[in-house]
Design a protein around this motif. Structure first.
Motif, PDB file in Angstrom:
ATOM      1  N   TYR A   1       0.841  -1.211   0.000  1.00  0.00           N
ATOM      2  CA  TYR A   1       0.000   0.000   0.000  1.00  0.00           C
ATOM      3  C   TYR A   1       0.871   1.254   0.000  1.00  0.00           C
ATOM      4  O   TYR A   1       0.554   2.247  -0.666  1.00  0.00           O
ATOM      5  CB  TYR A   1      -0.948   0.001   1.207  1.00  0.00           C
ATOM      6  CG  TYR A   1      -2.111  -0.953   1.050  1.00  0.00           C
ATOM      7  CD1 TYR A   1      -3.108  -0.703   0.103  1.00  0.00           C
ATOM      8  CD2 TYR A   1      -2.205  -2.104   1.823  1.00  0.00           C
ATOM      9  CE1 TYR A   1      -4.166  -1.580  -0.061  1.00  0.00           C
ATOM     10  CE2 TYR A   1      -3.268  -2.995   1.666  1.00  0.00           C
ATOM     11  CZ  TYR A   1      -4.250  -2.730   0.719  1.00  0.00           C
ATOM     12  OH  TYR A   1      -5.305  -3.598   0.543  1.00  0.00           O
ATOM     13  N   GLY A   2       1.983   1.210   0.746  1.00  0.00           N
ATOM     14  CA  GLY A   2       2.924   2.344   0.759  1.00  0.00           C
ATOM     15  C   GLY A   2       3.465   2.627  -0.634  1.00  0.00           C
ATOM     16  O   GLY A   2       3.550   3.782  -1.070  1.00  0.00           O
TER      17      GLY A   2
ATOM     18  N   VAL B   1       0.852   4.402  -2.683  1.00  0.00           N
ATOM     19  CA  VAL B   1       0.719   5.819  -2.324  1.00  0.00           C
ATOM     20  C   VAL B   1       1.840   6.625  -2.970  1.00  0.00           C
ATOM     21  O   VAL B   1       1.615   7.686  -3.568  1.00  0.00           O
ATOM     22  CB  VAL B   1       0.723   6.000  -0.783  1.00  0.00           C
ATOM     23  CG1 VAL B   1       0.771   7.467  -0.410  1.00  0.00           C
ATOM     24  CG2 VAL B   1      -0.509   5.343  -0.171  1.00  0.00           C
ATOM     25  N   VAL B   2       3.082   6.088  -2.885  1.00  0.00           N
ATOM     26  CA  VAL B   2       4.230   6.774  -3.490  1.00  0.00           C
ATOM     27  C   VAL B   2       4.029   6.923  -4.994  1.00  0.00           C
ATOM     28  O   VAL B   2       4.228   8.006  -5.564  1.00  0.00           O
ATOM     29  CB  VAL B   2       5.547   6.003  -3.188  1.00  0.00           C
ATOM     30  CG1 VAL B   2       6.683   6.514  -4.054  1.00  0.00           C
ATOM     31  CG2 VAL B   2       5.921   6.140  -1.724  1.00  0.00           C
TER      32      VAL B   2
ATOM     33  N   SER C   1      10.597   8.285   2.532  1.00  0.00           N
ATOM     34  CA  SER C   1       9.598   7.213   2.637  1.00  0.00           C
ATOM     35  C   SER C   1       9.993   6.012   1.777  1.00  0.00           C
ATOM     36  O   SER C   1       9.819   4.860   2.177  1.00  0.00           O
ATOM     37  CB  SER C   1       8.213   7.721   2.244  1.00  0.00           C
ATOM     38  OG  SER C   1       8.270   8.434   1.049  1.00  0.00           O
TER      39      SER C   1
ATOM     40  N   SER D   1       2.635   7.494   3.180  1.00  0.00           N
ATOM     41  CA  SER D   1       2.972   6.201   2.564  1.00  0.00           C
ATOM     42  C   SER D   1       3.570   5.244   3.595  1.00  0.00           C
ATOM     43  O   SER D   1       3.290   4.049   3.585  1.00  0.00           O
ATOM     44  CB  SER D   1       3.940   6.398   1.399  1.00  0.00           C
ATOM     45  OG  SER D   1       5.050   7.149   1.810  1.00  0.00           O
TER      46      SER D   1
ATOM     47  N   CYS E   1       1.141   3.429   6.281  1.00  0.00           N
ATOM     48  CA  CYS E   1       0.373   2.247   5.836  1.00  0.00           C
ATOM     49  C   CYS E   1       0.958   0.967   6.445  1.00  0.00           C
ATOM     50  O   CYS E   1       0.217   0.015   6.715  1.00  0.00           O
ATOM     51  CB  CYS E   1       0.440   2.096   4.313  1.00  0.00           C
ATOM     52  SG  CYS E   1      -0.267   3.472   3.419  1.00  0.00           S
TER      53      CYS E   1
END
Length: 623
Positions: free
Chosen positions: A100-101, A104-105, A446, A531, A534
């Motif tokens: 999921y991270g 998002v990125v 991140s 991010s 998550c």
């Protein structure tokens, strides 16, 4: 590629998800993904700032010990499971938050990257004229401070004196800078003062999203054909600009400035940090794109070879682009009679101010301008395809039913429309401030944290021995010892070093003289955190939902590989992935192991039809 001669039913293709048409499509797509705008506008500047040729030494060390191993890990991870950045976490469900991270990125990068492409489109269209609009200072948007390198009929010596005079009384602004700030962006005075939407940029943003959508309309089937052009043509343009550049007066000075080694800088930690960061960000590790692209490979594709080819191509392109940039900047510095450092820049300043101004000095300047911006568009699109495909694949794989697979085009359309709408604020008069804010925060530390956790999850939670066996089952040989050591010890250590370096080197962002207010920097940090957050949130959720009486039992169950982890196609699920039940004779042919000597003992009981072509299997998988 895994298909066994003379045996029907042995397919190495995933009919449901689709595959690349051939191996070249995958390599070209990955090259297009890794080679982006950063290779042209960031690497050459980093190189000259960090000791010229001496910077190449830490750069290639970081490539060998961190870049290639991480690249190979992500490719093999995606290819083994044939899943996008969410589906692969069946390997250890608690860490699905990493996927999921990555999504998002990729969302953040996808939003602002296409805005940069749209500005390149804008410059590409306005270059189709007899005189480039940023050549002279006689336009309505110019200020009295403007001093062009071609204004008036004065001799170059007088122009030099004029430049000197202007530099002493007030700062000279070039026509290209005023065109960029006062006409294209109509830049506002503050990030909070959005002003109006710049309609020409909005139109170009629409064009760039339509192009990306049309190229991905059939997923990898259509984008695999487009990359034959988008991944190769930038090299043609680079070569044309290189040949044009080195024939100019002063080009050698610029190139020497770029390459002359300053060996004393090698002892500076900042140089090593910059080298590691550039390798890490340039290859696109932890964006989810590499896992996604590799998931469309055939199961037995040699991704070890691919990872080395793509990584080296990416770094060679960066070095080559440096020659193209600095030969023309050297020519411009020579023309102005100033040091190269006075005209060198990076980021949007290089692509839309310094380089376009240098191009105005060349005969038939619109031609060179069209070529340069066309190259930027193609470099950007190659990366943008993969960013969009990452999001679409993750959504389709996660839902996973026939209904959504058939409507994948609509998912792509939905993501593209959302990306366009979210990009609209970046085309306002304060858009460039937001764009740089996203560039600096959304995908900086991140990514490093995501990558570090991924290494730890695969090597230490799932277990390095299990992962090495998986790769041996897929490729026919275990990963070389060098990669085993890098994955377990060296690469995570380097990633941790990049993280510490990023924190120590942190400076609040600014754009030219404008310093960002605290609230804007806070938004930047929230983007970066969104991010990473998550990962713990999903891990806590998964542990709470897992079976077990004690916390330790729940943790064990949450990190244990799920039952459907492993090769996607039944014919590849041999050895420890072989089904435990004894199916009908027909499906036995489907589930025959590719390496019988590995799984013979386990499969002996369940496999009465172990055919005489067992040796053919093992030979084939070794091949």
């Amino acid at each position: 590629n895994g298909a066994v001669p003379g045996e029907r039913g042995k397919q190495d293709k995933s009919v449901k998800r689709g595959n690349w048409g051939n191996q070249i499509e995958f390599v070209l797509t990955s090259v297009g993904y890794a080679v982006g705008l950063g290779n042209v506008w960031r690497f050459p500047y980093l190189c000259y700032r960090n000791g010229g040729g001496a910077f190449m030494f830490p750069y290639f060390i970081m490539l060998v010990f961190c870049g290639i191993p991480l690249f190979f890990m992500e490719l093999s991870f995606g290819q083994f499971a044939s899943q996008g950045c969410l589906g692969v976490w069946r390997v250890s469900p608690m860490f699905k938050g990493v996927g999921y991270g990555m999504m998002v990125v990729s969302t953040y990068i996808g939003i602002y990257y296409n805005v940069v492409i749209c500005i390149a489109f804008y410059y590409f269209f306005v270059s189709m004229t007899r005189v480039l609009p940023w050549t002279y200072c006689s336009n309505p948007w110019n200020t009295p401070d403007c001093a062009g390198v071609l204004d008036g009929n004065i001799s170059s010596r007088a122009a030099l004196n004029l430049t000197h005079l202007l530099n002493t009384t007030q700062k000279r602004t070039s026509p290209s800078e005023e065109y960029w700030r006062r006409y294209v962006l109509q830049l506002s005075d503050d990030i909070g003062n959005l002003g109006e939407v710049r309609l020409p940029l909005l139109g170009c943003l629409g064009v760039s999203w339509v192009v990306v959508f049309l190229c991905l309309i059939k997923g990898v089937k259509s984008s695999g054909k487009v990359v034959y052009f988008t991944a190769t043509f930038p090299y043609v343009v680079l070569t044309i600009l290189f040949v044009r550049g080195i024939t100019l007066e002063g080009a050698v000075t610029g190139i020497m400035y770029y390459l002359t080694p300053q060996w004393d800088k090698i002892l500076n930690a900042k140089v090593w940090g910059d080298a590691a960061s550039q390798i890490f960000y340039s290859l696109g590790c932890a964006w989810g794109g590499l896992i996604t692209m590799a998931s469309y490979n055939k199961f037995h594709n040699n991704c070890y070879r691919d990872s080395i080819i793509i990584s080296i191509t990416n770094c060679a392109t960066s070095v080559y682009a440096g020659f193209v940039i600095f030969s023309i900047l050297g020519f411009m510095a020579n023309h102005l009679g100033v040091d190269v450092s006075k005209v060198a820049d990076h980021g949007p300043g290089l692509a839309f101010v310094a380089y376009p101004e240098a191009l105005t000095l060349l005969p038939i300047s619109p031609l060179w301008s069209i070529l340069f911006f066309f190259m930027l568009i193609l470099l950007g699109l190659g990366t943008q395809f993969c960013l969009l495909e990452t999001l679409v694949t993750a959504i389709v794989d996660e839902v996973g039913n026939e209904w959504i697979i058939r409507r994948k085009t609509f998912v792509t359309l939905g993501v593209a429309v959302a990306g366009f709408l979210l990009g609209v604020p970046l085309t306002t008069q304060a858009g460039i401030y937001w764009l740089l804010l996203m560039d600096n925060y959304a995908a900086s530390f991140s990514l490093v944290i995501i990558s570090c956790i991924m290494c730890v999850a695969i090597m230490y939670i799932y277990g390095h021995r299990n992962y090495f066996k998986d790769i041996e089952m897929m490729l026919g040989f275990p990963p070389p010892l060098f990669f085993q050591i890098c994955w377990r010890f060296i690469s995570p250590a380097i990633i941790f070093f990049i993280l510490i370096f990023t924190v120590i080197q942190y400076r609040p962002i600014s754009y030219n003289e404008y310093v960002y207010p605290t609230w804007a920097i806070s938004i930047g940090f929230l983007m970066a955190l969104s991010s990473v957050i998550c990962i713990p949130i999903y891990a806590i959720y998964k542990v709470c939902r897992s079976e077990g009486d004690t916390l330790l039992e729940r943790l064990k169950n949450a990190t244990k590989a799920s039952k459907d982890w492993g090769p996607a196609l039944p014919e590849h699920r041999s050895g420890r992935y072989a089904p435990a039940f004894s199916p009908s004779t027909e499906s036995h042919l489907e589930v025959q192991p590719l390496q019988p000597e590995k799984g013979q003992s386990e499969a002996a009981a369940a496999s009465p039809v172990q055919g005489s072509n067992g040796s053919a299997h093992s030979q084939d998988s070794r091949l």
